[in-house]
Design an enzyme around this catalytic site. Sequence first.
Site, PDB file in Angstrom:
ATOM      1  N   ASN A 165      56.458  19.370  42.550  1.00  0.00           N
ATOM      2  CA  ASN A 165      56.324  18.738  41.153  1.00  0.00           C
ATOM      3  C   ASN A 165      54.929  18.465  41.211  1.00  0.00           C
ATOM      4  O   ASN A 165      54.756  17.006  42.030  1.00  0.00           O
ATOM      5  CB  ASN A 165      57.252  18.071  40.874  1.00  0.00           C
ATOM      6  CG  ASN A 165      57.036  17.089  39.463  1.00  0.00           C
ATOM      7  OD1 ASN A 165      57.067  17.451  38.383  1.00  0.00           O
ATOM      8  ND2 ASN A 165      56.372  15.807  39.715  1.00  0.00           N
ATOM      9  N   GLU A 166      54.031  18.854  40.593  1.00  0.00           N
ATOM     10  CA  GLU A 166      52.717  18.167  40.284  1.00  0.00           C
ATOM     11  C   GLU A 166      51.580  17.990  41.685  1.00  0.00           C
ATOM     12  O   GLU A 166      50.393  17.464  41.326  1.00  0.00           O
ATOM     13  CB  GLU A 166      52.832  17.156  39.633  1.00  0.00           C
ATOM     14  CG  GLU A 166      53.437  17.251  38.012  1.00  0.00           C
ATOM     15  CD  GLU A 166      53.289  15.873  37.211  1.00  0.00           C
ATOM     16  OE1 GLU A 166      52.881  14.799  37.630  1.00  0.00           O
ATOM     17  OE2 GLU A 166      53.945  16.037  36.081  1.00  0.00           O
ATOM     18  N   ASP A 167      51.996  18.661  42.675  1.00  0.00           N
ATOM     19  CA  ASP A 167      51.108  18.375  43.951  1.00  0.00           C
ATOM     20  C   ASP A 167      49.812  19.230  43.517  1.00  0.00           C
ATOM     21  O   ASP A 167      48.725  18.652  43.956  1.00  0.00           O
ATOM     22  CB  ASP A 167      51.873  18.931  45.012  1.00  0.00           C
ATOM     23  CG  ASP A 167      52.920  18.140  45.429  1.00  0.00           C
ATOM     24  OD1 ASP A 167      53.181  17.078  44.576  1.00  0.00           O
ATOM     25  OD2 ASP A 167      53.499  18.519  46.443  1.00  0.00           O
ATOM     26  N   HIS A 178      52.790  21.261  32.424  1.00  0.00           N
ATOM     27  CA  HIS A 178      53.044  19.815  32.249  1.00  0.00           C
ATOM     28  C   HIS A 178      52.212  19.255  30.911  1.00  0.00           C
ATOM     29  O   HIS A 178      51.284  18.901  31.213  1.00  0.00           O
ATOM     30  CB  HIS A 178      53.191  18.875  33.273  1.00  0.00           C
ATOM     31  CG  HIS A 178      54.231  19.590  34.331  1.00  0.00           C
ATOM     32  ND1 HIS A 178      54.706  18.727  35.453  1.00  0.00           N
ATOM     33  CD2 HIS A 178      55.142  20.279  34.492  1.00  0.00           C
ATOM     34  CE1 HIS A 178      55.432  19.217  36.124  1.00  0.00           C
ATOM     35  NE2 HIS A 178      55.847  20.273  35.630  1.00  0.00           N
ATOM     36  N   SER A 227      55.017  23.386  40.176  1.00  0.00           N
ATOM     37  CA  SER A 227      55.263  23.078  38.682  1.00  0.00           C
ATOM     38  C   SER A 227      54.311  21.806  38.384  1.00  0.00           C
ATOM     39  O   SER A 227      54.629  20.614  39.009  1.00  0.00           O
ATOM     40  CB  SER A 227      56.955  22.615  38.492  1.00  0.00           C
ATOM     41  OG  SER A 227      57.043  22.485  37.030  1.00  0.00           O
TER      42      SER A 227
END
Length: 833
Positions: free
Chosen positions: A416-418, A486, A470
């Site tokens: 997530n968002e790395d 996102h 993501s």
Amino acid sequence: MKSVTLDNWQYKASDSDKWSNSKPGDTCEIHPDLEFNGEIPPLFEDDNERHLQWIGEKDWEYKSTFQNDGGFSTYQLIFEGLDTFADVYLNGELILSTESMFIEYTVDVTGKVKEGANELRIYFKAAIFIARDLEKKHFKALGFNGESSRMQIRKAQYHYGWDWGPNYMTCGPYRPIRFIGYDYKIDDVYVKTTIKSDVVDVEVESDIIADKDLTFNIEVTDPDGSVENHKATVHKGKNSTKFTIKDAKLWFPFSHGTPYLYNFKFTLVDDKVVHEIQKKIGMRKVELIQETFDDQEGTSFYFKVNDVPIYSSGSNWIPGHSFQTELTTDDYEKWLQLMVDGYQNMIRIWGGGYYEQDVFYDLCDEKGILIWHDFMFACGQYPGYKEFIDLVSEEVRTQLKRIRNHCSLTVFAGNNEDYQVAEQRGLTWDKDDLSGDYSKTNFPARTIYENTLPTLMKKYLESVPYHPGSPWGGKESADPTVGDMHQWNVWHGNQEKYQDWYRLGGRFVSEFGMEALPSRKTYEQCITDKTELYPQSYLVDFHNKADGFERRLALYVIENIKVEGLDFDSWIYATQLMQSECLGYAYRCWRREWRGDKKRYSSGAIVWQINDCWPVASWALIDFYRRPKLAYYSVKRESKPLGVGMYRNQWKKPDPNLDVDQKEGAPFDYREVHYNIDIWGVNSSLTDVEGELKVDVYNVTTGEVLDSFSENVVMKSNQTTEFVKEFKITNKSPVVVYSRVVKDGTIICSAADWPQPIKYLKFPDREVKITVEDGQVTLSTNKPVKGVEILLENDNFIHDNGFDIFPGDGQVVKVNNLKKTDVVKINYYQKGY
């Protein structure tokens, strides 16, 4: 085979000699245990979190005893989850040292376990100090939320605190520990299915522990109760048993069919049954479709289940409690039923929590909820050295083998968002470098996301698509034309107006959101000083962890909502109505772009978030105590199988002599504004629906009907159908456009488009009538009314709330367990005008 689950736990601080009894049950965490025994004040009350940080800075010990009756050749202890750094002693002998809460550890204790009573003792080391030492040894990572050292260890990242959750560094045997004895064992079973229309080829891969050939029986019971049996001879190690199921009932998400499940019973036989396993299996094929368009840049991003394209309308799921051991099967049942009741067909397990309990996946299978599953990395710059990758590899291997038989699994994302952290914090990386070895770069975890994880997915769960992260997509993670995105430029980022959601969408929006306060009842449960129950109090603010929330909440409320007062109830209603309007607007705009084959320009909206892990003001649709906010209902209305969408276009005639910036909202631009309305229908069912579109245009202030028309329409299956393009509406007075599709005299879907922002509107002389009957509330009005809220003394589930009402079309709202004698109140926008 015999299995015993350890319970009757005791705990103590490592520097104490006093043992205390844990909460009853077979799992433990230190914070709930301390609260249970009155050693600390309630964890979620007031600002107690601030004063309880010492718990995570101590080492703790747990112990339990179990009985061994003997009679088997082999004995094992299976540790389903230890949080996180633990030394395990059996009868005083060290048998295991752990360094990940995500690995299921199995230890052979044959010859170490004795007949009769045995003692298991576990010493948990304070994870925060180990993480800091690892950070000093390796590097100080960049990231969002929590202490930077969190990325050095394999522990649920939200334990470090997040912008919606407290900082509680807990520990303990948080999942069951089982002692088993056996002679022969089914060590693993994996049911692989290949769908060919209504014929399914089944391959059962089994891993058998035995020293001779045995009989392996497979009993398959279909959803109607019919039984068929298959028998094979199996040997030590890996085996494969193949057969075909004809006239198969395929599993679909509830939004597009029935989630049929087959019961598989596997028995291992040596003269008698020596081991038995049962699993519920759904017959389904899932695909991630990324195809080019003929008329737009980029590629699609949507899922097919059994060759049927699926529009994904859903929510992100964070851990349902700050302490996993506090969640019951009933909690999961109620949370996931709220998803179904809200017409949300996809849930995303976010990467900063943990791989969920078995019951979560079981219920998603049963209820027909698709799972987007992150691997457990969130918002950070993770290591990529060999020992760390080896630890992650073992984590993923044990977790995939545990959950891979679940048909609800739809996609796995690497993190997530790395990648977003890498972009925003200036890490240098070459996206075209596909070497797979990034250990010497400042974005070393690419090795994990682009090499380790896809390799393990291919080995253990090849049937489910893998997505590197993501968000993940084109030239950057925010690319709206490729992959998922996102969208946080509403609330975070540029803090755009939510009326601009239409231009802020993408192929698949897997995060977006808006904050709102929870119910007054929720604050009353977590704040003991009732003089603190006002919008700007210290304790109300303490139960909001979002950065800059005071300014941002005020910005969006003041821009859009007329605030009746700054008393607590008025402010709660204002924030909830604003969140409801904001999120409903997003779903409506983006769902319009699901336009049919080769034109599925936008295919999913996964709101942040469905739930909370403690009582807090957050982006959740439903607060910690499962009290839905008004936004839950607006999302529900926009996610129904049938819906009407509207969008108000406005324009001004260009004036070359006007010496101002001719963009929207420029000062001293007094050109006449012209408005028109687009109207469309959405249909996620697999059949066309005919009906009559009826449209009324009301003067908001007077309630007078200014215009009306109707036409016959067909809502085409599994797509959007455009009904009306640029229907002109008056600009002489504020008007609301009310549209509905009627079939056989019944409204099957409806929507209203109000002038924006609604704070400028006036609602004089409104009269809302309410009738209470057993199980339902009926409401009607003399003029258009916005944001009607039903208020109950108790927490009976209300099936719709925060809705608009128009003359002649009253609302009948079901309320679970409502009695005619119950006290029911209503609130609505500008009720006190």
